[in-house]
Scaffold this motif. Structure first.
Motif, PDB file in Angstrom:
ATOM      1  N   GLY A 138      -3.399   8.689  -4.732  1.00 52.24           N
ATOM      2  CA  GLY A 138      -3.908   7.574  -5.523  1.00 52.24           C
ATOM      3  C   GLY A 138      -3.684   7.731  -7.023  1.00 52.24           C
ATOM      4  O   GLY A 138      -3.287   6.781  -7.715  1.00 52.24           O
ATOM      5  N   ALA A 139      -3.923   8.955  -7.533  1.00 55.84           N
ATOM      6  CA  ALA A 139      -3.785   9.174  -8.984  1.00 55.84           C
ATOM      7  C   ALA A 139      -2.333   8.964  -9.412  1.00 55.84           C
ATOM      8  O   ALA A 139      -2.070   8.426 -10.504  1.00 55.84           O
ATOM      9  CB  ALA A 139      -4.235  10.587  -9.337  1.00 55.84           C
ATOM     10  N   SER A 140      -1.392   9.367  -8.555  1.00 54.34           N
ATOM     11  CA  SER A 140       0.031   9.199  -8.905  1.00 54.34           C
ATOM     12  C   SER A 140       0.391   7.720  -8.912  1.00 54.34           C
ATOM     13  O   SER A 140       1.163   7.258  -9.753  1.00 54.34           O
ATOM     14  CB  SER A 140       0.933   9.905  -7.887  1.00 54.34           C
ATOM     15  OG  SER A 140       0.547  11.214  -7.709  1.00 54.34           O
ATOM     16  N   VAL A 141      -0.185   6.960  -7.967  1.00 51.99           N
ATOM     17  CA  VAL A 141       0.116   5.527  -7.898  1.00 51.99           C
ATOM     18  C   VAL A 141      -0.427   4.830  -9.151  1.00 51.99           C
ATOM     19  O   VAL A 141       0.245   3.989  -9.760  1.00 51.99           O
ATOM     20  CB  VAL A 141      -0.459   4.906  -6.602  1.00 51.99           C
ATOM     21  CG1 VAL A 141      -0.229   3.399  -6.583  1.00 51.99           C
ATOM     22  CG2 VAL A 141       0.161   5.553  -5.377  1.00 51.99           C
ATOM     23  N   THR A 142      -1.634   5.227  -9.571  1.00 53.13           N
ATOM     24  CA  THR A 142      -2.220   4.636 -10.786  1.00 53.13           C
ATOM     25  C   THR A 142      -1.314   4.914 -11.982  1.00 53.13           C
ATOM     26  O   THR A 142      -1.023   4.028 -12.795  1.00 53.13           O
ATOM     27  CB  THR A 142      -3.619   5.249 -11.040  1.00 53.13           C
ATOM     28  OG1 THR A 142      -4.368   5.091  -9.841  1.00 53.13           O
ATOM     29  CG2 THR A 142      -4.341   4.580 -12.187  1.00 53.13           C
ATOM     30  N   GLN A 143      -0.833   6.156 -12.052  1.00 56.72           N
ATOM     31  CA  GLN A 143       0.062   6.550 -13.148  1.00 56.72           C
ATOM     32  C   GLN A 143       1.359   5.727 -13.090  1.00 56.72           C
ATOM     33  O   GLN A 143       1.857   5.256 -14.105  1.00 56.72           O
ATOM     34  CB  GLN A 143       0.386   8.037 -12.982  1.00 56.72           C
ATOM     35  CG  GLN A 143       0.667   8.752 -14.269  1.00 56.72           C
ATOM     36  CD  GLN A 143       1.066  10.192 -13.983  1.00 56.72           C
ATOM     37  OE1 GLN A 143       0.643  10.798 -12.995  1.00 56.72           O
ATOM     38  NE2 GLN A 143       1.893  10.758 -14.859  1.00 56.72           N
TER      39      GLN A 143
ATOM     40  N   MET B 262       1.809   2.749 -11.846  1.00 61.02           N
ATOM     41  CA  MET B 262       1.615   1.342 -12.182  1.00 61.02           C
ATOM     42  C   MET B 262       1.487   1.111 -13.694  1.00 61.02           C
ATOM     43  O   MET B 262       1.730   0.013 -14.172  1.00 61.02           O
ATOM     44  CB  MET B 262       0.383   0.783 -11.461  1.00 61.02           C
ATOM     45  CG  MET B 262       0.596   0.670  -9.962  1.00 61.02           C
ATOM     46  SD  MET B 262       2.132  -0.188  -9.584  1.00 61.02           S
ATOM     47  CE  MET B 262       1.977  -0.471  -7.845  1.00 61.02           C
ATOM     48  N   SER B 263       1.082   2.165 -14.432  1.00 57.76           N
ATOM     49  CA  SER B 263       0.986   1.968 -15.880  1.00 57.76           C
ATOM     50  C   SER B 263       2.186   2.601 -16.602  1.00 57.76           C
ATOM     51  O   SER B 263       2.174   2.756 -17.826  1.00 57.76           O
ATOM     52  CB  SER B 263      -0.333   2.535 -16.405  1.00 57.76           C
ATOM     53  OG  SER B 263      -0.422   3.875 -16.038  1.00 57.76           O
ATOM     54  N   SER B 264       3.212   2.974 -15.827  1.00 51.34           N
ATOM     55  CA  SER B 264       4.407   3.589 -16.430  1.00 51.34           C
ATOM     56  C   SER B 264       5.499   2.529 -16.616  1.00 51.34           C
ATOM     57  O   SER B 264       5.377   1.414 -16.106  1.00 51.34           O
ATOM     58  CB  SER B 264       4.924   4.695 -15.502  1.00 51.34           C
ATOM     59  OG  SER B 264       5.633   4.115 -14.423  1.00 51.34           O
TER      60      SER B 264
ATOM     61  N   GLU C 156       0.854  -1.191   0.000  1.00 46.55           N
ATOM     62  CA  GLU C 156       0.000   0.000   0.000  1.00 46.55           C
ATOM     63  C   GLU C 156       0.883   1.233   0.000  1.00 46.55           C
ATOM     64  O   GLU C 156       1.854   1.293   0.766  1.00 46.55           O
ATOM     65  CB  GLU C 156      -0.872   0.016   1.249  1.00 46.55           C
ATOM     66  CG  GLU C 156      -2.139  -0.775   1.098  1.00 46.55           C
ATOM     67  CD  GLU C 156      -2.883  -0.906   2.418  1.00 46.55           C
ATOM     68  OE1 GLU C 156      -2.687  -0.056   3.304  1.00 46.55           O
ATOM     69  OE2 GLU C 156      -3.630  -1.886   2.542  1.00 46.55           O
TER      70      GLU C 156
END
Ligand SMILES: Cc1cc2nc3c(=O)[nH]c(=O)nc-3n(C[C@H](O)[C@H](O)[C@H](O)COP(=O)(O)OP(=O)(O)OC[C@H]3O[C@@H](n4cnc5c(N)ncnc54)[C@H](O)[C@@H]3O)c2cc1C
Length: 333
Positions: free
Chosen positions: A193-198, A200-202, A188
């Motif tokens: 949250g938005a940065s973590v999503t970014q 994970m797809s980077s 965790e």
């Protein structure tokens, strides 16, 4: 070192955003102003901790890099040039028989009629790993903050941490570095949250449940050993740089001994006029708890409180005057 005998109307302790904007306002009110900071460069946390990050919540700037905001704030403060005393940490604040105050730093003394404490989180220091084996690599591939992105161009970088700094730097550096790997000891993140999503797809390689065991190399970091904290399995990564974002330890240092009412050990208690428990001493920004309520630690909040502090300090120096300074648009600068 400025003339130690000169008596200033106000001395601001801290050249972070709160102190810088307050210095501008002091000039607007024609107050002779000095600003003292323990760091060599102005900007407080923005300069020390995140100079190249973008800030999105300063009015008038949809997006501004921290270091550019500082540059503009220094220029604005210099509209009425205050005396800057950088690289000086204020140790004591003592009231004199005539009501003025004497400030002592490791370099000398400063005389002032009022004080604004804009010392933020105090003297902050990056948390370090307890193992002394990391110390020889400090500055030789081991970093606790990122001051210049270009240092990492074309490098293999390992970032350690799961907070905003770790995730933001991974995203910021992914296009500069050859490869960025991020390890985090849990699954965790404390980061937005938005940065973590970014993230994970980077292209950043993220290794969860991983910790740093050791680094080695010939005079500079060449390898890092990380381990899975569930299985203890170790992996050796070829890296040129390791960025540890383990948070900061905060040390208010001498401020706690200045005879001011504190909130816990961390904040100076102020009222809605930003007055502390001592007449003529004001506080604003990250260090100040208004009516005992913890500050919200945002730049804009410190700017507003610093503005109030200057105007009430002006009123303290000129009893019977208005705290309201008039509108800047009506002044010819
Ligand atoms: C990674 C990160 C990202 C952030 N992003 C944002 C953002 O997007 N938007 C936002 O609004 N806020 C953001 N913040 C918070 C913002 O940086 C702070 O709220 C702001 O810096 C507080 O300003 P300040 O002037 O009160 O204190 P500081 O910036 O902490 O400056 C205080 C200064 O006082 C000096 N000082 C302390 N003690 C002494 C002493 N005894 N003698 C002399 N000097 C002393 C210190 O050296 C320091 O330079 C962020 C913070 C961090 C860590």
């Amino acid at each position: 070192m400025s003339d130690p005998n000169e008596l200033f109307d106000i001395t601001i302790i801290g050249a972070g955003p709160t102190g810088l904007f307050a210095a501008f306002y002091a000039g607007l009110r024609e107050m002779r102003c000095k600003i003292i900071d323990a760091l060599d460069d102005a900007g407080g946390q923005l300069t020390a901790l995140y100079p190249e990050k973008f800030i999105y919540d300063v009015p008038g700037f949809p997006k501004v890099q921290a270091q550019d905001l500082v540059k503009n704030m220094v220029a604005q403060a210099n509209t009425f040039p205050p005396v800057f005393c950088m690289g000086e940490r204020v140790q004591t604040v003592e009231r004199q028989a005539d009501g003025t105050m004497l400030l002592t730093t490791q370099k000398g003394v400063h005389r002032t009629r009022t004080v604004l404490i804009a010392a933020g989180v105090g003297a902050f220091q990056s948390k370090k790993l307890p193992d002394p084996a990391f110390i020889p690599f400090e500055g030789k591939g081991l970093f606790y903050s990122v001051k210049e992105k270009s240092v990492f161009r074309g490098k293999n970088i390992l970032i350690v941490g799961g907070g905003d700094s770790a995730v933001d730097w991974a995203l910021n550096l992914k296009d500069y570095a050859r490869k960025v790997t991020l390890i985090h000891r849990r699954d965790e993140f404390r980061a937005h949250g938005a940065s973590v999503t970014q993230l994970m797809s980077s292209p950043v390689e993220v290794k969860l449940f991983h910790e740093l065991k050791s680094v080695d190399g010939n005079g500079k970091i060449e390898r890092a050993v990380v381990f899975d904290n569930r299985t203890k399995a170790e992996t050796t990564l070829p890296v040129d740089a390791v960025i540890l974002t383990l948070g900061f330890s905060v040390d208010l240092g001498p401020i706690k001994n200045w005879g001011l009412e504190m909130v816990g050990n961390r904040y100076i208690r102020i009222n809605s006029k930003t007055e502390t428990s001592q007449p003529g001493i004001y506080a604003a920004g990250d260090i100040a708890a208004e009516d005992g309520i913890e500050p919200i630690n945002l730049i804009v909040d410190g700017l507003a409180a610093g503005t109030r502090a200057i105007n009430f300090a002006y009123q303290y120096l000129h009893p019977g005057s208005k705290a309201f300074p008039g509108h800047s648009s009506e002044k010819k600068l």
